[in-house]
Design a protein around this motif. Structure first.
Motif, PDB file in Angstrom:
ATOM      1  N   SER A 173      -0.049   4.861 -12.651  1.00  0.00           N
ATOM      2  CA  SER A 173       0.512   4.814 -11.305  1.00  0.00           C
ATOM      3  C   SER A 173       2.010   5.111 -11.360  1.00  0.00           C
ATOM      4  N   HIS A 174       2.487   5.837 -10.385  1.00  0.00           N
ATOM      5  CA  HIS A 174       3.913   6.126 -10.168  1.00  0.00           C
ATOM      6  C   HIS A 174       4.504   7.188 -11.075  1.00  0.00           C
ATOM      7  N   MET A 175       3.767   7.645 -12.092  1.00  0.00           N
ATOM      8  CA  MET A 175       4.356   8.637 -12.985  1.00  0.00           C
ATOM      9  C   MET A 175       4.565   9.960 -12.272  1.00  0.00           C
ATOM     10  N   ASP A 176       3.610  10.341 -11.408  1.00  0.00           N
ATOM     11  CA  ASP A 176       3.741  11.634 -10.731  1.00  0.00           C
ATOM     12  C   ASP A 176       3.740  11.450  -9.218  1.00  0.00           C
ATOM     13  N   GLY A 177       4.127  10.275  -8.762  1.00  0.00           N
ATOM     14  CA  GLY A 177       4.182  10.034  -7.324  1.00  0.00           C
ATOM     15  C   GLY A 177       2.852   9.641  -6.711  1.00  0.00           C
ATOM     16  N   THR A 178       1.830   9.412  -7.569  1.00  0.00           N
ATOM     17  CA  THR A 178       0.543   8.933  -7.046  1.00  0.00           C
ATOM     18  C   THR A 178       0.174   7.628  -7.739  1.00  0.00           C
ATOM     19  N   LEU A 179      -0.865   6.977  -7.232  1.00  0.00           N
ATOM     20  CA  LEU A 179      -1.390   5.780  -7.896  1.00  0.00           C
ATOM     21  C   LEU A 179      -2.550   6.191  -8.800  1.00  0.00           C
ATOM     22  N   GLU A 180      -2.816   5.376  -9.796  1.00  0.00           N
ATOM     23  CA  GLU A 180      -3.890   5.682 -10.745  1.00  0.00           C
ATOM     24  C   GLU A 180      -5.255   5.602 -10.046  1.00  0.00           C
ATOM     25  N   SER A 181      -6.199   6.386 -10.534  1.00  0.00           N
ATOM     26  CA  SER A 181      -7.561   6.321  -9.992  1.00  0.00           C
ATOM     27  C   SER A 181      -8.199   4.987 -10.381  1.00  0.00           C
ATOM     28  N   SER A 182      -9.276   4.600  -9.697  1.00  0.00           N
ATOM     29  CA  SER A 182      -9.958   3.341 -10.026  1.00  0.00           C
ATOM     30  C   SER A 182     -10.548   3.430 -11.421  1.00  0.00           C
ATOM     31  N   SER A 183     -10.516   2.330 -12.162  1.00  0.00           N
ATOM     32  CA  SER A 183     -11.084   2.372 -13.514  1.00  0.00           C
ATOM     33  C   SER A 183     -12.111   1.260 -13.712  1.00  0.00           C
ATOM     34  N   TYR A 184     -13.039   1.517 -14.620  1.00  0.00           N
ATOM     35  CA  TYR A 184     -14.176   0.607 -14.841  1.00  0.00           C
ATOM     36  C   TYR A 184     -14.466   0.498 -16.327  1.00  0.00           C
ATOM     37  N   THR A 185     -14.978  -0.670 -16.745  1.00  0.00           N
ATOM     38  CA  THR A 185     -15.451  -0.812 -18.119  1.00  0.00           C
ATOM     39  C   THR A 185     -16.864  -1.397 -18.075  1.00  0.00           C
ATOM     40  N   GLU A 209     -11.311  16.091 -12.617  1.00  0.00           N
ATOM     41  CA  GLU A 209     -11.261  16.439 -11.196  1.00  0.00           C
ATOM     42  C   GLU A 209     -11.501  15.183 -10.330  1.00  0.00           C
ATOM     43  N   HIS A 210     -12.502  14.388 -10.717  1.00  0.00           N
ATOM     44  CA  HIS A 210     -12.785  13.162  -9.962  1.00  0.00           C
ATOM     45  C   HIS A 210     -11.567  12.233  -9.973  1.00  0.00           C
ATOM     46  N   ARG A 211     -10.963  12.093 -11.149  1.00  0.00           N
ATOM     47  CA  ARG A 211      -9.811  11.179 -11.261  1.00  0.00           C
ATOM     48  C   ARG A 211      -8.640  11.668 -10.410  1.00  0.00           C
ATOM     49  N   ARG A 212      -8.438  12.990 -10.407  1.00  0.00           N
ATOM     50  CA  ARG A 212      -7.319  13.549  -9.636  1.00  0.00           C
ATOM     51  C   ARG A 212      -7.532  13.274  -8.138  1.00  0.00           C
ATOM     52  N   ILE A 213      -8.740  13.515  -7.667  1.00  0.00           N
ATOM     53  CA  ILE A 213      -9.019  13.301  -6.239  1.00  0.00           C
ATOM     54  C   ILE A 213      -8.990  11.806  -5.918  1.00  0.00           C
ATOM     55  N   ASP A 214      -9.548  10.983  -6.812  1.00  0.00           N
ATOM     56  CA  ASP A 214      -9.550   9.534  -6.559  1.00  0.00           C
ATOM     57  C   ASP A 214      -8.121   8.995  -6.564  1.00  0.00           C
ATOM     58  N   SER A 215      -7.277   9.542  -7.429  1.00  0.00           N
ATOM     59  CA  SER A 215      -5.896   9.101  -7.457  1.00  0.00           C
ATOM     60  C   SER A 215      -5.211   9.381  -6.112  1.00  0.00           C
ATOM     61  N   LEU A 216      -5.525  10.536  -5.517  1.00  0.00           N
ATOM     62  CA  LEU A 216      -4.974  10.846  -4.189  1.00  0.00           C
ATOM     63  C   LEU A 216      -5.554   9.904  -3.131  1.00  0.00           C
ATOM     64  N   VAL A 217      -6.850   9.591  -3.262  1.00  0.00           N
ATOM     65  CA  VAL A 217      -7.489   8.701  -2.280  1.00  0.00           C
ATOM     66  C   VAL A 217      -6.896   7.285  -2.381  1.00  0.00           C
ATOM     67  N   GLN A 218      -6.706   6.811  -3.604  1.00  0.00           N
ATOM     68  CA  GLN A 218      -6.108   5.488  -3.802  1.00  0.00           C
ATOM     69  C   GLN A 218      -4.723   5.428  -3.160  1.00  0.00           C
ATOM     70  N   THR A 219      -3.953   6.502  -3.369  1.00  0.00           N
ATOM     71  CA  THR A 219      -2.598   6.560  -2.813  1.00  0.00           C
ATOM     72  C   THR A 219      -2.659   6.562  -1.289  1.00  0.00           C
TER      73      THR A 219
END
Ligand code: SAH
Length: 247
Positions: A173-185, A209-219
């Motif tokens: 989060s915040h490295m490129d102006g977006t928040l991190e995508s959701s993560s799961y274990t 691709e999923h992470r990039r779009i999810d990161s935008l959605v989270q933001t």
């Protein structure tokens, strides 16, 4: 391997030591990737009875720390022929701390952080020796110690060798102006909730691709103010809308 020195001027060195000498920063100290020295400003008291502060000229409640002990404590950090450390004063009047500032500070060789207490410090000394004032947010703390631990923690994790590899902080989060995508274990299904299928697919391209779009959605959902600063294409918006509908 690069190594960075943190020096903290404070009335409560143990607050800094106990925070920084544990977990990831503690291990970085043990390995010598970073170093920490705390200086008790009280040791540079100019009177015999240990008085460090006084009432404020012009009136006002509370006590203000004297300039001279702070100045002497700061000068004790370096010899006359040595470079002075980059010096910051933790203060609610400073610029609000960001990931970008943490990245900038992580390039310094020697960072000195000054913590005030009570009503703060005589402005003459902080104006004279500080390169900048940094605030950790628009609220007032009783002292700069917690704030300086925040700075040391976030700056440290950007120094090479503190985290296992650069990826650990590049995709955050915040490295490129977006928040991190959701993560799961593990497990794949918990409480009836499933991990998105694509993350289990092993398809690196589709996962990225999923992470990039999810990161935008989270933001978009959590920090719409940040989204205003991003350039999002029409096709990205379509994918974001589609993903958001599934959440
Ligand atoms: N009278 C001052 C506040 C002093 S608070 C004012 O109104 O501006 C006491 C000390 O806590 C300060 O000297 C500073 O080092 C620290 N501090 C308080 N709030 C802070 C914040 N938001 N960020 C960083 N340091 C803070």
């Amino acid at each position: 391997m690069s190594s960075m020195r943190f020096s903290v001027l404070t009335l409560f060195p143990e607050q800094i030591e106990s925070n920084v000498r544990r977990s990831i920063t503690g291990r970085a100290l043990e390995r010598g990737v970073i170093s920490l020295d705390t200086v008790n400003i009280r040791d540079f008291c100019t009177n015999s009875y240990g008085k460090i502060d006084d009432s404020i000229y012009g009136g006002g409640t509370g006590l203000l720390m004297y300039a001279e002990p702070v100045y002497e404590a700061w000068k004790s950090l370096f010899a006359d022929d040595e470079d002075r450390p980059y010096t910051v004063y933790m203060s609610p009047k400073g610029k609000v701390f960001t990931q970008k500032k943490a990245a900038e500070l992580s390039k310094e060789k020697h960072l000195c952080i000054i913590c005030g207490h009570y009503e703060g410090i005589d402005s003459r000394v902080t104006d004279l020796i500080c390169d900048e004032e940094i605030s950790i947010g628009d609220y007032v703390l009783t002292g700069g110690e917690l704030a300086s631990c925040v700075v040391i923690d976030s700056v440290s994790r950007m120094i090479e060798g503190v985290l296992p590899n650069e990826d650990a902080y590049t995709f955050e989060s915040h490295m490129d102006g977006t928040l991190e995508s959701s993560s799961y274990t593990m497990p794949r299904e918990w409480n009836g909730l499933k991990v998105p299928e694509v993350l289990l697919s092993g398809n690196d391209g589709a996962i990225a691709e999923h992470r990039r779009i999810d990161s935008l959605v989270q933001t978009w959902m959590k920090r719409p103010d940040m989204l205003d600063k991003l350039e999002i294409t029409e096709s990205e918006w379509e994918k974001m809308l589609a993903l958001r509908r599934t959440l």
